[in-house]
Design a protein around this motif. Structure first.
Motif, PDB file in Angstrom:
ATOM      1  N   ILE A 226       1.320  -1.305  -0.437  1.00 27.18           N
ATOM      2  CA  ILE A 226       0.100  -0.309  -0.198  1.00 27.18           C
ATOM      3  C   ILE A 226       0.356   1.497  -0.012  1.00 27.18           C
ATOM      4  CG2 ILE A 226      -1.974   1.012   1.112  1.00 27.18           C
ATOM      5  CD1 ILE A 226      -2.840  -1.433   2.669  1.00 27.18           C
ATOM      6  N   LEU A 227       2.126   1.385   0.969  1.00 24.96           N
ATOM      7  CA  LEU A 227       2.719   2.527   0.894  1.00 24.96           C
ATOM      8  C   LEU A 227       3.300   3.139  -0.356  1.00 24.96           C
ATOM      9  CD1 LEU A 227       3.938   2.125   4.315  1.00 24.96           C
ATOM     10  CD2 LEU A 227       1.932   3.449   3.819  1.00 24.96           C
ATOM     11  N   GLY A 228       3.986   1.516  -0.896  1.00 24.23           N
ATOM     12  CA  GLY A 228       5.186   1.851  -1.843  1.00 24.23           C
ATOM     13  C   GLY A 228       4.177   2.272  -3.541  1.00 24.23           C
ATOM     14  N   THR A 229       2.517   2.431  -3.029  1.00 23.61           N
ATOM     15  CA  THR A 229       2.333   1.906  -4.448  1.00 23.61           C
ATOM     16  C   THR A 229       1.000   3.643  -4.237  1.00 23.61           C
ATOM     17  OG1 THR A 229       1.068  -0.130  -4.419  1.00 23.61           O
ATOM     18  CG2 THR A 229      -0.325   1.505  -5.678  1.00 23.61           C
ATOM     19  N   LEU A 230       0.950   3.706  -2.576  1.00 21.41           N
ATOM     20  CA  LEU A 230       1.444   5.907  -2.726  1.00 21.41           C
ATOM     21  C   LEU A 230       2.422   6.208  -3.227  1.00 21.41           C
ATOM     22  CD1 LEU A 230      -0.955   7.393  -0.470  1.00 21.41           C
ATOM     23  CD2 LEU A 230       0.063   6.710   0.885  1.00 21.41           C
ATOM     24  N   PHE A 231       3.141   6.160  -2.896  1.00 23.24           N
ATOM     25  CA  PHE A 231       4.339   7.008  -2.859  1.00 23.24           C
ATOM     26  C   PHE A 231       4.105   7.181  -4.333  1.00 23.24           C
ATOM     27  CE2 PHE A 231       8.616   6.302  -4.396  1.00 23.24           C
ATOM     28  CZ  PHE A 231       9.072   7.553  -4.821  1.00 23.24           C
ATOM     29  N   GLN A 232       4.186   5.954  -4.782  1.00 18.32           N
ATOM     30  CA  GLN A 232       3.702   6.428  -6.825  1.00 18.32           C
ATOM     31  C   GLN A 232       2.940   7.183  -6.888  1.00 18.32           C
ATOM     32  OE1 GLN A 232       4.529   2.317  -7.586  1.00 18.32           O
ATOM     33  NE2 GLN A 232       5.961   2.402  -9.083  1.00 18.32           N
ATOM     34  N   MET A 233       1.520   6.719  -6.696  1.00 21.74           N
ATOM     35  CA  MET A 233       0.500   7.465  -7.291  1.00 21.74           C
ATOM     36  C   MET A 233       0.540   8.966  -6.540  1.00 21.74           C
ATOM     37  SD  MET A 233      -3.404   6.912  -5.903  1.00 21.74           S
ATOM     38  CE  MET A 233      -3.509   5.743  -6.786  1.00 21.74           C
ATOM     39  N   MET A 234       1.201   9.900  -5.375  1.00 22.45           N
ATOM     40  CA  MET A 234       1.500  10.801  -4.741  1.00 22.45           C
ATOM     41  C   MET A 234       2.237  11.715  -6.108  1.00 22.45           C
ATOM     42  SD  MET A 234      -0.876  11.699  -2.910  1.00 22.45           S
ATOM     43  CE  MET A 234      -2.137  10.277  -4.177  1.00 22.45           C
ATOM     44  N   GLN A 235       3.386  10.549  -6.354  1.00 21.72           N
ATOM     45  CA  GLN A 235       4.463  11.508  -6.923  1.00 21.72           C
ATOM     46  C   GLN A 235       4.423  12.230  -8.443  1.00 21.72           C
ATOM     47  OE1 GLN A 235       7.121  10.008  -9.319  1.00 21.72           O
ATOM     48  NE2 GLN A 235       7.766  11.976  -9.128  1.00 21.72           N
ATOM     49  N   TYR A 236       3.075  10.914  -8.652  1.00 25.73           N
ATOM     50  CA  TYR A 236       2.983  11.184  -9.930  1.00 25.73           C
ATOM     51  C   TYR A 236       1.555  12.051 -10.019  1.00 25.73           C
ATOM     52  CZ  TYR A 236       1.386  10.708 -15.156  1.00 25.73           C
ATOM     53  OH  TYR A 236       0.440  10.409 -15.949  1.00 25.73           O
ATOM     54  N   ALA A 237       1.000  12.514  -9.068  1.00 25.63           N
ATOM     55  CA  ALA A 237      -0.406  13.899  -9.051  1.00 25.63           C
ATOM     56  C   ALA A 237       0.354  14.549  -8.487  1.00 25.63           C
ATOM     57  CB  ALA A 237      -1.690  13.210  -8.014  1.00 25.63           C
ATOM     58  N   LEU A 239       1.017  15.455  -5.359  1.00 21.89           N
ATOM     59  CA  LEU A 239       0.545  15.881  -4.003  1.00 21.89           C
ATOM     60  C   LEU A 239       0.972  14.957  -2.947  1.00 21.89           C
ATOM     61  CD1 LEU A 239      -3.179  15.993  -5.799  1.00 21.89           C
ATOM     62  CD2 LEU A 239      -2.069  17.603  -5.024  1.00 21.89           C
ATOM     63  N   GLY A 240       0.420  15.367  -1.769  1.00 25.03           N
ATOM     64  CA  GLY A 240       0.525  14.422  -0.258  1.00 25.03           C
ATOM     65  C   GLY A 240      -0.368  13.914   0.098  1.00 25.03           C
ATOM     66  N   PHE A 296     -14.227  -2.328   1.115  1.00 26.31           N
ATOM     67  CA  PHE A 296     -13.681  -1.039   1.224  1.00 26.31           C
ATOM     68  C   PHE A 296     -13.203  -1.026   2.490  1.00 26.31           C
ATOM     69  CE2 PHE A 296     -13.997   3.770   1.271  1.00 26.31           C
ATOM     70  CZ  PHE A 296     -13.861   3.928   0.363  1.00 26.31           C
ATOM     71  N   TYR A 297     -11.749  -0.164   2.263  1.00 26.69           N
ATOM     72  CA  TYR A 297     -10.791   0.165   3.716  1.00 26.69           C
ATOM     73  C   TYR A 297     -10.427   1.717   3.452  1.00 26.69           C
ATOM     74  CZ  TYR A 297     -10.346  -5.315   5.252  1.00 26.69           C
ATOM     75  OH  TYR A 297     -10.694  -5.816   6.375  1.00 26.69           O
ATOM     76  N   GLU A 298     -10.910   2.487   3.970  1.00 30.97           N
ATOM     77  CA  GLU A 298     -11.045   3.897   3.628  1.00 30.97           C
ATOM     78  C   GLU A 298      -9.540   4.391   4.538  1.00 30.97           C
ATOM     79  OE1 GLU A 298     -11.857   8.456   4.843  1.00 30.97           O
ATOM     80  OE2 GLU A 298     -13.633   6.863   4.130  1.00 30.97           O
ATOM     81  N   ILE A 299      -8.607   4.796   4.535  1.00 34.00           N
ATOM     82  CA  ILE A 299      -7.304   5.113   4.580  1.00 34.00           C
ATOM     83  C   ILE A 299      -6.773   6.277   5.142  1.00 34.00           C
ATOM     84  CG2 ILE A 299      -6.730   2.359   4.173  1.00 34.00           C
ATOM     85  CD1 ILE A 299      -4.652   3.468   2.407  1.00 34.00           C
ATOM     86  N   GLY A 300      -7.557   7.076   4.255  1.00 26.36           N
ATOM     87  CA  GLY A 300      -6.490   8.701   4.450  1.00 26.36           C
ATOM     88  C   GLY A 300      -7.133   9.428   3.639  1.00 26.36           C
ATOM     89  N   GLU A 301      -6.366  10.556   3.758  1.00 25.40           N
ATOM     90  CA  GLU A 301      -6.916  11.532   3.018  1.00 25.40           C
ATOM     91  C   GLU A 301      -5.783  12.402   1.746  1.00 25.40           C
ATOM     92  OE1 GLU A 301      -9.180  14.788   4.218  1.00 25.40           O
ATOM     93  OE2 GLU A 301      -7.163  15.765   5.153  1.00 25.40           O
ATOM     94  N   VAL A 302      -5.943  12.807   0.106  1.00 24.75           N
ATOM     95  CA  VAL A 302      -4.729  13.763   0.040  1.00 24.75           C
ATOM     96  C   VAL A 302      -4.840  14.992   0.299  1.00 24.75           C
ATOM     97  CG1 VAL A 302      -5.016  14.522  -2.470  1.00 24.75           C
ATOM     98  CG2 VAL A 302      -5.629  12.207  -3.094  1.00 24.75           C
ATOM     99  N   GLN A 303      -3.965  15.478   0.090  1.00 22.09           N
ATOM    100  CA  GLN A 303      -3.648  16.869   0.843  1.00 22.09           C
ATOM    101  C   GLN A 303      -2.195  17.086  -0.979  1.00 22.09           C
ATOM    102  OE1 GLN A 303      -1.789  16.630   4.777  1.00 22.09           O
ATOM    103  NE2 GLN A 303      -4.155  16.325   5.721  1.00 22.09           N
ATOM    104  N   ASP A 304      -2.340  18.884  -0.262  1.00 22.76           N
ATOM    105  CA  ASP A 304      -1.407  20.123  -1.156  1.00 22.76           C
ATOM    106  C   ASP A 304      -0.362  19.722  -0.440  1.00 22.76           C
ATOM    107  OD1 ASP A 304      -3.015  20.989  -2.600  1.00 22.76           O
ATOM    108  OD2 ASP A 304      -3.995  22.195  -1.364  1.00 22.76           O
ATOM    109  N   LYS A 305       0.522  19.142   0.763  1.00 23.03           N
ATOM    110  CA  LYS A 305       1.574  19.448   0.714  1.00 23.03           C
ATOM    111  C   LYS A 305       2.336  18.108   0.584  1.00 23.03           C
ATOM    112  CE  LYS A 305       4.122  20.493   5.112  1.00 23.03           C
ATOM    113  NZ  LYS A 305       3.939  20.700   6.587  1.00 23.03           N
ATOM    114  N   ASN A 306       3.190  18.550   0.250  1.00 30.11           N
ATOM    115  CA  ASN A 306       4.514  17.342  -0.308  1.00 30.11           C
ATOM    116  C   ASN A 306       4.706  16.693   0.999  1.00 30.11           C
ATOM    117  OD1 ASN A 306       6.327  16.076  -2.492  1.00 30.11           O
ATOM    118  ND2 ASN A 306       7.509  17.677  -2.367  1.00 30.11           N
ATOM    119  N   GLU A 307       3.973  15.897   1.373  1.00 28.40           N
ATOM    120  CA  GLU A 307       4.401  14.726   1.673  1.00 28.40           C
ATOM    121  C   GLU A 307       3.461  13.182   2.291  1.00 28.40           C
ATOM    122  OE1 GLU A 307       5.102  16.751   5.391  1.00 28.40           O
ATOM    123  OE2 GLU A 307       3.113  16.276   6.135  1.00 28.40           O
ATOM    124  N   ILE A 308       4.051  12.774   3.454  1.00 29.69           N
ATOM    125  CA  ILE A 308       3.288  11.825   2.950  1.00 29.69           C
ATOM    126  C   ILE A 308       3.280  11.280   4.885  1.00 29.69           C
ATOM    127  CG2 ILE A 308       2.527   9.310   2.782  1.00 29.69           C
ATOM    128  CD1 ILE A 308       3.537   9.145  -0.029  1.00 29.69           C
TER     129      ILE A 308
END
Length: 324
Positions: A226-237, A239-240, A296-308
């Motif tokens: 999940i975390l590796g996939t999140l990193f790629q998704m946010m890096q491409y978008a 966003l954080g 369906f497991y909600e785990i968080g939200e997308v944010q503007d800040k450049n960090e996870i």
């Protein structure tokens, strides 16, 4: 569970290190490679998309993967099967339909070769993707398998992995009906025991969810967890994100899973997708997911800040920052 240990595990994971090493390689390709107006989407997406003509609404999808030699050696049948599977969910994640497959195989032992091909051909039947091209080396001193899956969709139905917006929810959609692989405890196998009909039904939520704009971005969850996939998704978008492991743990406890929260976030989840979406249509999306017999497991939200950022209990820890 300790947030420091999760951050350490993330930073020291071979899969994560490989994903991070890709960043300068992709930048060099973008800067120096030839481009074409018919390339609708490419680097960073689960599947590249090519327009049939510069103005066409129809897209051909392509995704390519390679398997580790150690996996091929341990499980040649499983490797052959996985070589087809790994690209299938890349096609689905972009809103596409798999059409066909190609494969390159190298081996030196005929018995291993037969097992690889047995896995490949069984997979083409389950995923309804005929094997149309390939290359085989039968006297190779080493083992190698790489594959390409071809699919199609339209411009209106194509879903980018980088489409998240600040304020979107983040969720994991996954299939709990599976088992841990005998050769890899971090691999959650939901595929080999399913019929073709069951496999496609599990993904039936994606097409209507994309059509109705319930999902803004999607990536299948693979060897980075999940975390590796999140990193790629946010890096491409660009966003954080903030991930609340308390919420994830409550899902795991209520469903009486065999995993700890720390184990779960690093699993290769076959039949698993990380998605972002609009809060106002979340309930409609959840109905589609449950009708497909998925969780369906909600785990968080997308944010503007450049960090996870990770939260557990009352503590918070930065997993990654300034990654684009």
């Amino acid at each position: 569970m300790n947030l420091h240990s999760i951050v350490d595990k993330f930073e020291n994971s071979r899969n994560i290190q490989e994903k991070r090493k890709l960043i300068p390689i992709l930048e060099k390709i973008r800067a120096n490679g030839y481009n074409s107006s018919q390339i609708y989407a490419s680097h960073g997406e689960d599947s590249a998309a090519i327009q049939l003509t510069p103005t066409s609404k129809d897209l051909i999808l392509l995704t390519t993967d390679a398997l580790l030699p150690t996996f091929i050696e341990k499980s040649p049948y499983g490797a052959g099967f996985s070589a087809i599977y790994v690209g299938i969910d890349d096609i689905f994640a972009c809103g596409g339909t798999p059409l066909a497959s190609t494969i390159t195989i190298a081996y030196g032992d005929d018995n291993i070769g037969k097992k690889i091909f047995s896995g490949v051909l069984d997979a083409t039947k389950v995923f309804k993707t005929p094997l149309i091209r390939g290359h085989t080396t039968t006297d190779s001193p080493s083992l190698a398998i790489s594959s390409t899956i071809i699919g199609n969709t339209t411009v209106e139905h194509y879903l980018s992995a980088g489409g998240s917006n600040s304020g979107d929810f983040l969720a994991v959609v996954w299939d709990p009906d599976g088992k841990t692989s005998a050769t890899n405890k971090n691999y959650w196998n939901t595929i080999t025991m399913k019929s073709s009909e069951e496999f496609f039904h599990k993904r039936s939520f994606l097409s209507p969810a994309i059509d109705k704009k319930y999902i803004t971005a999607c990536k299948d969850i693979s060897n980075g967890g999940i975390l590796g996939t999140l990193f790629q998704m946010m890096q491409y978008a660009k966003l954080g994100a903030k991930i609340d492991l308390n919420i994830l743990e409550s899902h795991i406890i209520s469903d009486n899973l065999q995993f700890s929260t720390e184990q779960f976030i690093f699993l290769f989840l076959t039949s698993g997708f990380l998605i972002s979406g609009k809060n106002e249509t979340k309930n409609e999306l959840i109905d589609l997911v449950y009708n497909a017999n998925m969780k369906f497991y909600e785990i968080g939200e997308v944010q503007d800040k450049n960090e996870i950022r990770l939260k557990y209990g009352e503590n918070e820890e930065i997993l990654l920052e300034e990654y684009f």
